[in-house]
Each structure stands twice: as C-alpha cells, then as structure tokens.
Motif scaffolding. Sequence first.
Motif, PDB file in Angstrom:
ATOM      1  N   VAL A 161     -83.170  18.823  -5.155  1.00 16.22           N
ATOM      2  CA  VAL A 161     -83.093  18.134  -3.870  1.00 16.22           C
ATOM      3  C   VAL A 161     -82.319  19.024  -2.906  1.00 16.22           C
ATOM      4  N   LYS A 162     -82.887  19.231  -1.726  1.00 20.51           N
ATOM      5  CA  LYS A 162     -82.201  20.003  -0.689  1.00 20.51           C
ATOM      6  C   LYS A 162     -82.074  19.156   0.565  1.00 20.51           C
ATOM      7  N   VAL A 163     -80.930  19.250   1.198  1.00 22.20           N
ATOM      8  CA  VAL A 163     -80.693  18.574   2.469  1.00 22.20           C
ATOM      9  C   VAL A 163     -80.403  19.645   3.506  1.00 22.20           C
ATOM     10  N   ASP A 164     -81.301  19.751   4.488  1.00 21.71           N
ATOM     11  CA  ASP A 164     -81.186  20.804   5.507  1.00 21.71           C
ATOM     12  C   ASP A 164     -81.022  22.175   4.864  1.00 21.71           C
ATOM     13  N   ASP A 165     -81.893  22.452   3.870  1.00 11.70           N
ATOM     14  CA  ASP A 165     -81.953  23.736   3.160  1.00 11.70           C
ATOM     15  C   ASP A 165     -80.766  24.017   2.246  1.00 11.70           C
ATOM     16  N   LYS A 166     -79.906  23.041   2.048  1.00 15.68           N
ATOM     17  CA  LYS A 166     -78.780  23.214   1.134  1.00 15.68           C
ATOM     18  C   LYS A 166     -79.008  22.353  -0.099  1.00 15.68           C
ATOM     19  N   VAL A 168     -78.571  20.067  -3.251  1.00 12.29           N
ATOM     20  CA  VAL A 168     -77.646  18.996  -3.608  1.00 12.29           C
ATOM     21  C   VAL A 168     -77.796  18.705  -5.096  1.00 12.29           C
ATOM     22  N   GLU A 169     -76.690  18.757  -5.830  1.00 13.84           N
ATOM     23  CA  GLU A 169     -76.730  18.491  -7.268  1.00 13.84           C
ATOM     24  C   GLU A 169     -76.796  16.986  -7.527  1.00 13.84           C
ATOM     25  N   MET A 170     -77.773  16.597  -8.338  1.00 15.80           N
ATOM     26  CA  MET A 170     -77.929  15.187  -8.692  1.00 15.80           C
ATOM     27  C   MET A 170     -78.218  15.049 -10.177  1.00 15.80           C
ATOM     28  N   SER A 171     -77.743  13.958 -10.753  1.00 16.16           N
ATOM     29  CA  SER A 171     -78.083  13.673 -12.145  1.00 16.16           C
ATOM     30  C   SER A 171     -79.552  13.268 -12.201  1.00 16.16           C
ATOM     31  N   LEU A 172     -80.106  13.220 -13.390  1.00 18.19           N
ATOM     32  CA  LEU A 172     -81.503  12.832 -13.546  1.00 18.19           C
ATOM     33  C   LEU A 172     -81.752  11.450 -12.952  1.00 18.19           C
ATOM     34  N   LYS A 215     -74.779   4.369  -3.883  1.00 22.20           N
ATOM     35  CA  LYS A 215     -73.548   4.809  -3.217  1.00 22.20           C
ATOM     36  C   LYS A 215     -73.340   6.308  -3.400  1.00 22.20           C
ATOM     37  N   LYS A 216     -73.553   6.796  -4.627  1.00 24.06           N
ATOM     38  CA  LYS A 216     -73.365   8.212  -4.913  1.00 24.06           C
ATOM     39  C   LYS A 216     -74.428   9.060  -4.213  1.00 24.06           C
ATOM     40  N   ILE A 217     -75.664   8.567  -4.189  1.00 20.15           N
ATOM     41  CA  ILE A 217     -76.744   9.307  -3.540  1.00 20.15           C
ATOM     42  C   ILE A 217     -76.492   9.424  -2.040  1.00 20.15           C
ATOM     43  N   ARG A 218     -76.109   8.308  -1.424  1.00 18.17           N
ATOM     44  CA  ARG A 218     -75.816   8.340   0.010  1.00 18.17           C
ATOM     45  C   ARG A 218     -74.732   9.360   0.328  1.00 18.17           C
ATOM     46  N   HIS A 219     -73.703   9.383  -0.512  1.00 16.65           N
ATOM     47  CA  HIS A 219     -72.610  10.322  -0.291  1.00 16.65           C
ATOM     48  C   HIS A 219     -73.113  11.766  -0.367  1.00 16.65           C
ATOM     49  N   LYS A 220     -73.986  12.051  -1.334  1.00 16.32           N
ATOM     50  CA  LYS A 220     -74.496  13.410  -1.513  1.00 16.32           C
ATOM     51  C   LYS A 220     -75.459  13.804  -0.393  1.00 16.32           C
ATOM     52  N   LEU A 221     -76.145  12.823   0.180  1.00 18.09           N
ATOM     53  CA  LEU A 221     -77.087  13.112   1.267  1.00 18.09           C
ATOM     54  C   LEU A 221     -76.388  13.288   2.610  1.00 18.09           C
ATOM     55  N   GLY A 222     -75.113  12.913   2.675  1.00 18.56           N
ATOM     56  CA  GLY A 222     -74.375  13.047   3.921  1.00 18.56           C
ATOM     57  C   GLY A 222     -74.925  12.143   5.010  1.00 18.56           C
ATOM     58  N   TYR A 227     -80.774   6.940   5.665  1.00 15.67           N
ATOM     59  CA  TYR A 227     -82.193   6.658   5.469  1.00 15.67           C
ATOM     60  C   TYR A 227     -82.414   5.599   4.384  1.00 15.67           C
ATOM     61  N   ILE A 228     -81.418   5.418   3.527  1.00 18.83           N
ATOM     62  CA  ILE A 228     -81.512   4.397   2.484  1.00 18.83           C
ATOM     63  C   ILE A 228     -80.873   3.119   3.019  1.00 18.83           C
ATOM     64  N   GLU A 229     -81.699   2.158   3.346  1.00 17.87           N
ATOM     65  CA  GLU A 229     -81.231   0.899   3.928  1.00 17.87           C
ATOM     66  C   GLU A 229     -81.005  -0.158   2.850  1.00 17.87           C
TER      67      GLU A 229
END
Length: 241
Positions: A161-166, A168-172, A215-222, A227-229
Amino acid sequence: MNNITVLVVDDESRMRKLIKDFLAQKGYSILEAGDGEEALQVYEDNILKAYDGMEALKIIEKNDNIHLILLDIMMPKLDGWSVLRQIRQSSEVPIIMLTARGEEQDELFGFELGVDEYIAKPFSPKILVARVEAILKRTMGDKTEVKDYGGIVIDPDGRTVKVDDKQVEMSLREYELLKYLEDNEGIALSRDKILNNVWNYDYYGDSRTIDSHIKKIRHKLGKKGKYIETMRGVGYKFEVK
C-alpha cells in the motif's frame, strides 16, 4: 504452492509434528521452534529446530524467506505475545496464533499487536491447513491490477500500500480490510459482512476488532484516512472525496 516456508512455534513436540506432517503433505517446507534448553540445531533437509520463543526469533532473523508463522501463545522463556511484538518491529509476515484460550480480550489484544488469524486448540488439522492455504493465497496469489484510490495505491501482487507514493506498512489483516473496503467503494458495509469476507470465516468474537483495525488503518493513511467513513448503526464505507 512450491518453495513456501512455514515456521511452526509450539512448546509441544507432538503438536509440532502433527502440524508439520499435515503441511508437509501440501509441499510446504517447515521450520520448527519449541520448548527446552537446547541451542539452535540444524537438521537434515534444511529444517531448523529450536526450543523456545527466543530461538524462534533467531530463526526468523536468519531466514528472510519465511512466508507464514504459526505461533503458540503459552511458551517458556519468551511467550507468543513477546515473539509477536518483536517480529512486528521489522516484519509483516502473516502470523496465525495457536491458542488454548478463548477469551475475547485476548483476541482483541492480539489483533492490536498485528495477529492475522486465530486458531483455538484443539483444532482439526484439515481446518488449519485450509486457513494456512487461504492466507498464503491472499498474500502470494496471481498478479492483479494495481489500483489508485485517490492517492492510495494498492498492489495486490506485492501486497503493498502506498499513500502519495510513500509505502505504508500494514499487517495482512489491515491490508485485506482496506482492500475490501476499497473494492466496495461507495457501499455501506456492515460489521458482520466485513467479518465474513475479510476474516474469511464465521467469526464469533466481538466485532470491536474491526473498529480497532480501522483505527490503525486510518492512522497509517494519514489525511486520507478520512476516506473511511463510519456509518452509525451499520459499519463502514470507503469513499474518495
């Protein structure tokens, strides 16, 4: 699947042998870690055998080709939680926890730390193999199209997963949850539907585990976490604004 290595960590030698025998039938290479005082030993056929949680970490450090870990919780010297924490400091390798516990809080705690799956003892070896194959299929499946969702780029082949070309480390589990939400962009998804599709089996624990992952995903996406409502009384919806 060929050339797949699974690390089995359990302090019961009979349990390790049972799991090893069933996974070996599918062509997987097996590394073992368990209980005892003996030092790390190298056995025939490139199977490493260690005897506590600390030795399990040594195996991981020496083998960057481990594709999945089956990890027992209750072990001497270094328990499963401690091993999990240290692995997650440097690796997002899929981890299935083997546990005799059935406490809901334990499962929530594990998901917070980055557990991808739970299997409660006693279990059917055939079910365990099916779970292993399901996770490996998701993490090492066929090549698919890379998609861009408002600056969030998912590469299913590399499971990145990349956010603005950076990157992002995520668990499975985090990755699968985000991908499921994005694949259903604009659709309000109930917690039950998310559990049944992302967890890939009927989950009987508390659906709060979804909230914890969101909660963790939102934090990682900045900033793009918006976008997650949260859909009150329903669940969640992914929508690029």
